[in-house]
Design a protein around this motif. Structure first.
Motif, PDB file in Angstrom:
ATOM      1  N   GLY A  52     -11.839  30.142 -17.912  1.00 60.64           N
ATOM      2  CA  GLY A  52     -10.580  30.790 -18.272  1.00 60.64           C
ATOM      3  C   GLY A  52     -10.649  32.290 -18.303  1.00 60.64           C
ATOM      4  N   ILE A  53     -11.592  32.897 -17.544  1.00 64.93           N
ATOM      5  CA  ILE A  53     -11.750  34.356 -17.595  1.00 64.93           C
ATOM      6  C   ILE A  53     -11.544  35.004 -16.234  1.00 64.93           C
ATOM      7  N   TYR A  54     -10.996  34.255 -15.267  1.00 60.45           N
ATOM      8  CA  TYR A  54     -10.800  34.821 -13.937  1.00 60.45           C
ATOM      9  C   TYR A  54      -9.405  35.417 -13.831  1.00 60.45           C
ATOM     10  N   PRO A  55      -9.281  36.730 -13.613  1.00 61.93           N
ATOM     11  CA  PRO A  55      -7.971  37.396 -13.683  1.00 61.93           C
ATOM     12  C   PRO A  55      -6.955  36.911 -12.652  1.00 61.93           C
ATOM     13  N   ASP A  56      -7.414  36.427 -11.481  1.00 63.00           N
ATOM     14  CA  ASP A  56      -6.484  36.040 -10.419  1.00 63.00           C
ATOM     15  C   ASP A  56      -5.860  34.669 -10.628  1.00 63.00           C
ATOM     16  N   VAL A  57      -6.261  33.953 -11.668  1.00 60.78           N
ATOM     17  CA  VAL A  57      -5.695  32.627 -11.945  1.00 60.78           C
ATOM     18  C   VAL A  57      -5.048  32.630 -13.320  1.00 60.78           C
ATOM     19  N   SER A  58      -3.732  32.418 -13.346  1.00 63.05           N
ATOM     20  CA  SER A  58      -2.992  32.399 -14.610  1.00 63.05           C
ATOM     21  C   SER A  58      -2.618  30.980 -15.049  1.00 63.05           C
ATOM     22  N   GLU A  59      -2.918  29.977 -14.209  1.00 66.83           N
ATOM     23  CA  GLU A  59      -2.610  28.594 -14.561  1.00 66.83           C
ATOM     24  C   GLU A  59      -3.332  28.189 -15.846  1.00 66.83           C
ATOM     25  N   GLN A  60      -2.674  27.297 -16.578  1.00 68.84           N
ATOM     26  CA  GLN A  60      -3.268  26.752 -17.787  1.00 68.84           C
ATOM     27  C   GLN A  60      -3.582  25.276 -17.565  1.00 68.84           C
ATOM     28  N   PRO A  61      -4.665  24.773 -18.166  1.00 70.11           N
ATOM     29  CA  PRO A  61      -5.011  23.362 -17.992  1.00 70.11           C
ATOM     30  C   PRO A  61      -3.875  22.457 -18.492  1.00 70.11           C
ATOM     31  N   PRO A  62      -3.733  21.284 -17.903  1.00 68.72           N
ATOM     32  CA  PRO A  62      -4.604  20.712 -16.865  1.00 68.72           C
ATOM     33  C   PRO A  62      -4.181  21.139 -15.457  1.00 68.72           C
ATOM     34  N   PHE A  63      -5.165  21.408 -14.594  1.00 63.69           N
ATOM     35  CA  PHE A  63      -4.901  21.635 -13.176  1.00 63.69           C
ATOM     36  C   PHE A  63      -6.165  21.331 -12.383  1.00 63.69           C
ATOM     37  N   ILE A  64      -6.026  21.293 -11.068  1.00 67.01           N
ATOM     38  CA  ILE A  64      -7.143  21.002 -10.169  1.00 67.01           C
ATOM     39  C   ILE A  64      -7.727  22.321  -9.685  1.00 67.01           C
ATOM     40  N   LEU A 249     -14.447  41.650 -16.976  1.00 68.34           N
ATOM     41  CA  LEU A 249     -14.029  41.776 -15.583  1.00 68.34           C
ATOM     42  C   LEU A 249     -13.043  42.919 -15.408  1.00 68.34           C
ATOM     43  N   VAL A 250     -12.057  42.972 -16.297  1.00 66.49           N
ATOM     44  CA  VAL A 250     -11.070  44.049 -16.234  1.00 66.49           C
ATOM     45  C   VAL A 250     -11.734  45.398 -16.478  1.00 66.49           C
ATOM     46  N   GLY A 251     -12.689  45.429 -17.411  1.00 65.74           N
ATOM     47  CA  GLY A 251     -13.395  46.676 -17.700  1.00 65.74           C
ATOM     48  C   GLY A 251     -14.157  47.191 -16.492  1.00 65.74           C
ATOM     49  N   ASP A 252     -14.835  46.279 -15.779  1.00 72.34           N
ATOM     50  CA  ASP A 252     -15.549  46.683 -14.563  1.00 72.34           C
ATOM     51  C   ASP A 252     -14.576  47.204 -13.522  1.00 72.34           C
ATOM     52  N   TYR A 253     -13.449  46.521 -13.375  1.00 76.74           N
ATOM     53  CA  TYR A 253     -12.443  46.936 -12.394  1.00 76.74           C
ATOM     54  C   TYR A 253     -11.926  48.341 -12.707  1.00 76.74           C
ATOM     55  N   LEU A 254     -11.600  48.599 -13.966  1.00 79.28           N
ATOM     56  CA  LEU A 254     -11.073  49.907 -14.352  1.00 79.28           C
ATOM     57  C   LEU A 254     -12.136  50.994 -14.205  1.00 79.28           C
ATOM     58  N   ARG A 255     -13.361  50.682 -14.567  1.00 78.45           N
ATOM     59  CA  ARG A 255     -14.453  51.655 -14.476  1.00 78.45           C
ATOM     60  C   ARG A 255     -14.673  52.072 -13.021  1.00 78.45           C
ATOM     61  N   ILE A 273     -11.605  38.831  -3.278  1.00 81.92           N
ATOM     62  CA  ILE A 273     -11.107  38.112  -2.121  1.00 81.92           C
ATOM     63  C   ILE A 273      -9.733  37.507  -2.381  1.00 81.92           C
ATOM     64  N   GLY A 274      -9.461  37.117  -3.630  1.00 79.79           N
ATOM     65  CA  GLY A 274      -8.157  36.566  -3.955  1.00 79.79           C
ATOM     66  C   GLY A 274      -7.044  37.583  -3.768  1.00 79.79           C
ATOM     67  N   ALA A 275      -7.276  38.805  -4.254  1.00 78.92           N
ATOM     68  CA  ALA A 275      -6.281  39.869  -4.099  1.00 78.92           C
ATOM     69  C   ALA A 275      -6.105  40.234  -2.636  1.00 78.92           C
ATOM     70  N   TRP A 276      -7.212  40.345  -1.900  1.00 78.41           N
ATOM     71  CA  TRP A 276      -7.129  40.684  -0.480  1.00 78.41           C
ATOM     72  C   TRP A 276      -6.423  39.576   0.302  1.00 78.41           C
ATOM     73  N   HIS A 277      -6.647  38.323  -0.087  1.00 77.48           N
ATOM     74  CA  HIS A 277      -6.004  37.196   0.584  1.00 77.48           C
ATOM     75  C   HIS A 277      -4.489  37.277   0.435  1.00 77.48           C
ATOM     76  N   ARG A 278      -4.042  37.653  -0.746  1.00 80.28           N
ATOM     77  CA  ARG A 278      -2.581  37.796  -0.971  1.00 80.28           C
ATOM     78  C   ARG A 278      -2.016  38.985  -0.199  1.00 80.28           C
ATOM     79  N   GLN A 279      -2.739  40.089  -0.199  1.00 76.63           N
ATOM     80  CA  GLN A 279      -2.224  41.326   0.390  1.00 76.63           C
ATOM     81  C   GLN A 279      -2.434  41.408   1.895  1.00 76.63           C
ATOM     82  N   HIS A 280      -3.505  40.775   2.397  1.00 78.33           N
ATOM     83  CA  HIS A 280      -3.858  40.914   3.811  1.00 78.33           C
ATOM     84  C   HIS A 280      -4.247  39.545   4.372  1.00 78.33           C
ATOM     85  N   LEU A 281      -3.317  38.615   4.367  1.00 78.70           N
ATOM     86  CA  LEU A 281      -3.605  37.280   4.881  1.00 78.70           C
ATOM     87  C   LEU A 281      -4.049  37.343   6.339  1.00 78.70           C
ATOM     88  N   ASP A 282      -3.490  38.271   7.089  1.00 78.21           N
ATOM     89  CA  ASP A 282      -3.866  38.408   8.500  1.00 78.21           C
ATOM     90  C   ASP A 282      -5.346  38.787   8.639  1.00 78.21           C
TER      91      ASP A 282
END
Length: 335
Positions: A52-64, A249-255, A273-282
């Motif tokens: 539950g600490i990955y910033p690119d995923v906001s889903e809450q359990p239960p999920f696959i 994770l957020v702290g590393d990103y901001l730093r 890769i998640g952010a790049w996938h959304r922004q640059h699918l091509d």
């Protein structure tokens, strides 16, 4: 018709991943495709999602969960013309692939050559695409550049090494001693992170500094990585292996982003890769296609440490949590 799926029942340890039977197959809507999954992977990123600490995923359990998959097109939805029944395809799912069947948008799929191994193909989607994009798009390395790869014995580190060798880089890699022979085989100078100070070792070997450092460790290691860069060098941070919370994770990103605007420091970037996938699918589709072509030609051979059944997903996550995976773990589905 029932099918198996792994449900993340709550955020926590490997035991929160439960294999369950789903009563009805998912149906594709317009522009979507139902895929029979052949293989997916268990990755370090999946463990962050599980905790539950990955910033690119906001889903809450239960999920696959599960970040990637290779499968066969079983049922295209209305309006889909880019793929047909029986085509082998790959996708970066981010969640949803720990299952025998998944529905995905057709425009996110990449065709997979029929002659390539499913486990090797799925190994490229997250690990090798991330490595390739960090090398060529983030760091923009060129032949002869000197680089440092942290965690060179891990899945992403191994991909960086293999691709770096193809790009004819001069490579240094931090890893435990058990990985040193494999690093030397790829013309990488190993550094034992348990016994050596990599800052001192690099400064002695490369007094002008490195052209790039790839740091998936995070935290204080980022500060030390910057110290071995040349004036025009580039730090590429990713993953944050030492993260214990989303704040880390957020702290590393901001730093890293703060360092990038300071004119007296080498440039720095945080790759996701998640952010790049959304922004640059091509870009993702271009890069994965290029890697799949290399795989089909035999130019690259992904290192797979283990092949496990989907039902063994909790055991796979235990290995990842202990740092005992030793490379890529592929989960076989539907066998």
């Amino acid at each position: 018709m029932t099918y198996k799926a792994v449900i993340l029942t709550a955020f926590g340890g490997p035991d929160v991943l439960q294999v369950e039977s789903i009563n009805e197959l998912p149906e594709p809507e317009e522009g979507e495709v139902r895929i029979r999954v052949l293989a997916c992977s268990a990755s370090y990123t999946d463990t962050l999602i599980r905790r539950g600490i990955y910033p690119d995923v906001s889903e809450q359990p239960p999920f696959i969960p599960s970040y990637d998959m290779v499968g066969v097109v079983e049922k295209p939805g209305a309006g889909v013309t880019s793929v047909a029944v029986g085509d082998k395809v790959a996708a970066l799912t981010i969640t949803g692939a720990y299952a025998e069947y998944v529905v995905l948008p057709a425009d996110q799929l990449v065709r997979v050559p029929q002659n390539v191994d499913d486990a090797e193909a799925v190994s490229l989607i997250l690990t090798y695409v991330a490595a390739y994009q960090m090398l060529t798009r983030s760091a923009q390395v060129k032949e002869g550049d000197a680089v440092l790869i942290h965690g060179a014995g891990g899945a992403v580190g191994s991909a960086l090494l293999q691709l770096g060798a193809l790009l004819k880089l001069r490579m240094y890699g931090t890893a435990s001693e058990s990985h040193h022979e494999a690093l030397r085989h790829l013309d990488c100078e190993p550094i034992d992170y348990r016994r050596e100070d990599f800052v001192g070792t690099i400064r002695a070997a490369e007094p002008e500094g490195l052209d790039a450092v790839f740091d998936g460790i995070g935290g204080n290691n980022l500060k030390r990585s910057v110290k071995v860069l040349g004036k025009k060098g580039r730090l590429v941070a990713y993953g944050s292996y030492n993260a214990t919370s989303s704040k880390d994770l957020v702290g590393d990103y901001l730093r890293v982003n703060l360092w990038n605007i300071l004119p007296w420091r080498p440039s720095a970037t945080f790759y996701s890769i998640g952010a790049w996938h959304r922004q640059h699918l091509d870009w993702f589709k271009q890069d994965l296609t290029a890697l799949l072509d290399w795989l089909a030609e035999g130019t690259i051979t992904p290192f797979i440490s283990r092949k496990m059944a989907l039902e063994e997903v909790s055991a796979a996550h235990e290995l990842l949590d202990k740092g005992a995976a030793g490379g890529k773990i592929v989960l076989r589905v539907g066998e």
